[in-house]
Design a protein around this motif. Structure first.
Motif, PDB file in Angstrom:
ATOM      1  N   ILE A 147     -17.897  71.998  53.198  1.00 59.25           N
ATOM      2  CA  ILE A 147     -16.460  71.795  53.408  1.00 59.25           C
ATOM      3  C   ILE A 147     -15.666  72.856  52.650  1.00 59.25           C
ATOM      4  O   ILE A 147     -14.727  73.453  53.192  1.00 59.25           O
ATOM      5  CB  ILE A 147     -16.035  70.375  52.971  1.00 59.25           C
ATOM      6  N   HIS A 148     -16.051  73.107  51.421  1.00 59.81           N
ATOM      7  CA  HIS A 148     -15.341  74.113  50.620  1.00 59.81           C
ATOM      8  C   HIS A 148     -15.494  75.516  51.203  1.00 59.81           C
ATOM      9  O   HIS A 148     -14.539  76.299  51.198  1.00 59.81           O
ATOM     10  CB  HIS A 148     -15.797  74.057  49.161  1.00 59.81           C
ATOM     11  N   ARG A 149     -16.673  75.840  51.738  1.00 63.31           N
ATOM     12  CA  ARG A 149     -16.852  77.146  52.393  1.00 63.31           C
ATOM     13  C   ARG A 149     -15.927  77.261  53.596  1.00 63.31           C
ATOM     14  O   ARG A 149     -15.303  78.299  53.821  1.00 63.31           O
ATOM     15  CB  ARG A 149     -18.304  77.347  52.830  1.00 63.31           C
ATOM     16  N   PHE A 150     -15.852  76.198  54.392  1.00 63.21           N
ATOM     17  CA  PHE A 150     -14.996  76.146  55.581  1.00 63.21           C
ATOM     18  C   PHE A 150     -13.544  76.412  55.170  1.00 63.21           C
ATOM     19  O   PHE A 150     -12.871  77.283  55.722  1.00 63.21           O
ATOM     20  CB  PHE A 150     -15.153  74.764  56.210  1.00 63.21           C
ATOM     21  N   LYS A 151     -13.059  75.635  54.205  1.00 62.60           N
ATOM     22  CA  LYS A 151     -11.666  75.778  53.749  1.00 62.60           C
ATOM     23  C   LYS A 151     -11.420  77.150  53.135  1.00 62.60           C
ATOM     24  O   LYS A 151     -10.388  77.782  53.406  1.00 62.60           O
ATOM     25  CB  LYS A 151     -11.344  74.702  52.707  1.00 62.60           C
ATOM     26  N   ASN A 152     -12.330  77.604  52.289  1.00 59.80           N
ATOM     27  CA  ASN A 152     -12.118  78.875  51.590  1.00 59.80           C
ATOM     28  C   ASN A 152     -12.074  80.060  52.545  1.00 59.80           C
ATOM     29  O   ASN A 152     -11.376  81.042  52.282  1.00 59.80           O
ATOM     30  CB  ASN A 152     -13.179  79.073  50.515  1.00 59.80           C
ATOM     31  N   ARG A 153     -12.805  79.987  53.641  1.00 57.76           N
ATOM     32  CA  ARG A 153     -12.743  81.073  54.630  1.00 57.76           C
ATOM     33  C   ARG A 153     -11.338  81.172  55.204  1.00 57.76           C
ATOM     34  O   ARG A 153     -10.769  82.254  55.324  1.00 57.76           O
ATOM     35  CB  ARG A 153     -13.752  80.839  55.752  1.00 57.76           C
ATOM     36  N   ILE A 154     -10.755  80.024  55.551  1.00 56.25           N
ATOM     37  CA  ILE A 154      -9.400  80.008  56.112  1.00 56.25           C
ATOM     38  C   ILE A 154      -8.394  80.494  55.073  1.00 56.25           C
ATOM     39  O   ILE A 154      -7.509  81.307  55.380  1.00 56.25           O
ATOM     40  CB  ILE A 154      -9.038  78.598  56.626  1.00 56.25           C
TER      41      ILE A 154
ATOM     42  N   MET B 205     -27.143  64.839  49.698  1.00 56.43           N
ATOM     43  CA  MET B 205     -26.565  65.296  50.961  1.00 56.43           C
ATOM     44  C   MET B 205     -25.047  65.383  50.831  1.00 56.43           C
ATOM     45  O   MET B 205     -24.426  66.330  51.325  1.00 56.43           O
ATOM     46  CB  MET B 205     -26.938  64.345  52.105  1.00 56.43           C
ATOM     47  N   LYS B 206     -24.445  64.418  50.155  1.00 54.79           N
ATOM     48  CA  LYS B 206     -22.998  64.436  49.961  1.00 54.79           C
ATOM     49  C   LYS B 206     -22.569  65.730  49.272  1.00 54.79           C
ATOM     50  O   LYS B 206     -21.577  66.354  49.655  1.00 54.79           O
ATOM     51  CB  LYS B 206     -22.567  63.221  49.139  1.00 54.79           C
ATOM     52  N   GLN B 207     -23.320  66.153  48.285  1.00 56.47           N
ATOM     53  CA  GLN B 207     -23.015  67.391  47.561  1.00 56.47           C
ATOM     54  C   GLN B 207     -23.147  68.605  48.482  1.00 56.47           C
ATOM     55  O   GLN B 207     -22.312  69.508  48.458  1.00 56.47           O
ATOM     56  CB  GLN B 207     -23.947  67.516  46.361  1.00 56.47           C
ATOM     57  N   LYS B 208     -24.175  68.625  49.321  1.00 57.67           N
ATOM     58  CA  LYS B 208     -24.364  69.743  50.253  1.00 57.67           C
ATOM     59  C   LYS B 208     -23.227  69.797  51.279  1.00 57.67           C
ATOM     60  O   LYS B 208     -22.713  70.865  51.596  1.00 57.67           O
ATOM     61  CB  LYS B 208     -25.714  69.623  50.965  1.00 57.67           C
TER      62      LYS B 208
ATOM     63  N   ASN C 112     -21.309  64.965  61.155  1.00 58.03           N
ATOM     64  CA  ASN C 112     -22.442  64.093  61.463  1.00 58.03           C
ATOM     65  C   ASN C 112     -23.237  63.692  60.222  1.00 58.03           C
ATOM     66  O   ASN C 112     -23.585  62.533  60.054  1.00 58.03           O
ATOM     67  CB  ASN C 112     -23.364  64.772  62.481  1.00 58.03           C
ATOM     68  N   PHE C 113     -23.522  64.638  59.357  1.00 56.70           N
ATOM     69  CA  PHE C 113     -24.296  64.323  58.158  1.00 56.70           C
ATOM     70  C   PHE C 113     -23.415  63.704  57.080  1.00 56.70           C
ATOM     71  O   PHE C 113     -23.845  62.833  56.338  1.00 56.70           O
ATOM     72  CB  PHE C 113     -24.988  65.578  57.613  1.00 56.70           C
ATOM     73  N   GLY C 114     -22.174  64.164  57.000  1.00 58.75           N
ATOM     74  CA  GLY C 114     -21.265  63.673  55.964  1.00 58.75           C
ATOM     75  C   GLY C 114     -20.897  62.206  56.123  1.00 58.75           C
ATOM     76  O   GLY C 114     -20.780  61.478  55.142  1.00 58.75           O
ATOM     77  N   ALA C 115     -20.722  61.769  57.361  1.00 60.55           N
ATOM     78  CA  ALA C 115     -20.346  60.376  57.598  1.00 60.55           C
ATOM     79  C   ALA C 115     -21.406  59.416  57.082  1.00 60.55           C
ATOM     80  O   ALA C 115     -21.093  58.348  56.569  1.00 60.55           O
ATOM     81  CB  ALA C 115     -20.104  60.138  59.084  1.00 60.55           C
ATOM     82  N   GLU C 116     -22.654  59.819  57.204  1.00 62.80           N
ATOM     83  CA  GLU C 116     -23.747  58.970  56.723  1.00 62.80           C
ATOM     84  C   GLU C 116     -23.946  59.065  55.218  1.00 62.80           C
ATOM     85  O   GLU C 116     -24.351  58.105  54.585  1.00 62.80           O
ATOM     86  CB  GLU C 116     -25.059  59.402  57.381  1.00 62.80           C
TER      87      GLU C 116
END
Length: 194
Positions: free
Chosen positions: A125-132, A117-120, A105-109
């Protein structure tokens, strides 16, 4: 926590569902005032702009998600179980509890309009991927997953397929797309289980 800090946190928490559903551009100060029951000056006393508040709201929502996922994964002893538990969590809670994914939702904007915001969002995204990736690598090290399970590739696949499924599920007003995508992602784990 001092009164000013409590009020600031209150504004963030009450504004979060509004921003997550309407987006930054679609959320007005009137929406924030209605959600918080504060006058405009009460909001501006704690946040110099709607954009400053939106950054704090994203931090709050991404922390909520991170903490909730951590709580689920921490309770599961095996890497295989953690991976399935993570996918189950995303399947069952994201649409109902948070009204969608804050990253989406925030990234699309923010992709071309708001570099902060793009940096946040990128960090989330990196936290999401790194957990997996960590779950898969841990599973390879303890003999649960074969070494040819490409953790990076699978993490990217989970993230992109999941975000697309959330978007389509919201547009079609049906969780079917998300449920089917999670089932596909679970099936792709099976060949790598030892």
């Amino acid at each position: 926590m001092k009164k000013a800090e409590r009020t600031k946190q209150f504004i963030i928490e009450k504004s979060a569902p509004v921003f997550n559903k309407k987006g930054v551009a679609g959320t007005s100060m009137n929406d924030i005032m209605e959600a918080t029951q504060l006058a405009k000056g009460g909001v501006y006393r704690h946040f110099p702009s709607k954009e400053a508040l939106s950054l704090e709201v994203f931090n709050y929502l991404s922390s909520l998600m991170h903490d909730a996922v951590t709580g689920v994964v921490r309770e599961i002893p095996t890497a295989k179980g953690k991976l399935y538990g993570l996918l189950d969590f995303y399947d069952s809670r994201i649409l109902s509890k948070w009204g969608g994914c804050a990253i989406l939702n925030f990234g699309a904007e923010a992709d071309d309009t708001n570099p902060v915001m793009k940096q946040k969002v990128s960090a989330a995204i990196h936290r999401f991927k790194n957990r997996i990736i960590k779950i898969i690598v841990d599973g390879q090290e303890n003999g649960e997953f074969s070494k040819d399970f490409d953790a990076e590739q699978y993490a990217v696949k989970v993230f992109t397929m999941y975000e697309g499924a959330v978007l389509i599920s919201k547009i079609e007003n049906s969780p079917e797309y998300l449920h089917n995508t999670i089932a596909i992602l679970k099936k792709e784990i099976e060949p790598y289980i030892i």
